[in-house]
Design a protein around this motif. Sequence first.
Motif: not given
Length: 396
Positions: A158-164, A167-168, A213-216
């Motif tokens: 999920l973090m990678a998807d948000a980065r790419k 969104r993050a 940033i990452i908690e959600p």
Amino acid sequence: MQRSSYLFTSESVSEGHPDKVCDRISDEVVDTYFGLGPKHGWNPSDLRVACETLATTNRVIIAGETRGPKEITPDMLIEKARQAIRDIGYEQDGFHWKHANIEVLLHAQSPHIAQGVDAKDNKDEGAGDQGIMFGYACRETDSLMPAPLHYSHAILKLMADARKSGRAPQLGPDAKSQVTVRYENGKPVEVPQIVVSTQHLDEGLDSAQVRDIIEPYVRQALPQGWITANTVWHVNPTGAFVVGGPDGDCGLTGRKIIVDTYGGAAPHGGGAFSGKDPTKVDRSAAYAARYLAKNVVAAGLADRCTIQIAYAIGVSDPLSLYVDLHDTGKVSPDKLEKILPELVSLKPRGIRERLGLNRPIYARTSAYGHFGRIPDAEGGFSWEKTDLADQLKAAF
């Protein structure tokens, strides 16, 4: 006596972790051979790849043995590596897809290995090496994977998807997660400890800001109610994490084998997967063992299942098959040990044909685990199918 209440922890690493960068590049080499070999007249069964990658500050070395069309050149593999690094997201001074020095040191496979593996004189193909391989499945998650590893993977994905997606944008490609799960009466119920270390591109961010940033994404990954007021968070516990990836730590293919399999919840034979064509039973037989274990659990024959398969180099038939149902079985493990090889050939060729492994499906396996994934339309993760379950039910 089996414990019913305990803590168990597993970790995962992102696609941008230095070792995972190397796994991805090595599997891109495998995919190149299986993607282009047939186009140049090669039978996929004749292709061979045993590839290792090392990555450090703006430097990548690809080494190993191959057999395939001469049209696959070092320049072609260098370009594949660059595109993989770009897809992961590295455009940093210390590791940049465009500027990294990439060297290819691949050479022909040893004929002494080939003579034991290749089919000839009416003899079936032999295993590519000796070894023991394990497969495992359990009812802790819908994917029939252990909960600590399943959710460690989910957080980083999920973090990678948000980065790419943008969104993050503050996050970098390199990250690690670790989830401690509390079990009560043998069932996972909550998470008392969470660890996330993630590269960030803004040097001014502190640990509290990174947590915001990452908690959600952590909360989205975990089942509702598993994070409580008592859950302890460790986010970038050492402080700043700006220099990451191969610039911060040397990477090497095959150093995350527990991340690749079951997070320590089941045994591992020791052999890595990435960079190997499926004549290497380190890879193909581990996939077959997972396929069998998952189907045993999916068929309702047990709540947990571990399967071990052993091979000798150059020998086609497995030396042994062992089934452990962990005192959760509704059938005899002895009978399963007889039935499973009757339903699925465990010879190297039989495994490859059953699971469709002679295809360019491997780069996508190199991060977030080889198991617990959804089979895709191109044939990847075929070992996650449960198409054997009805036959297993009928056998009992």
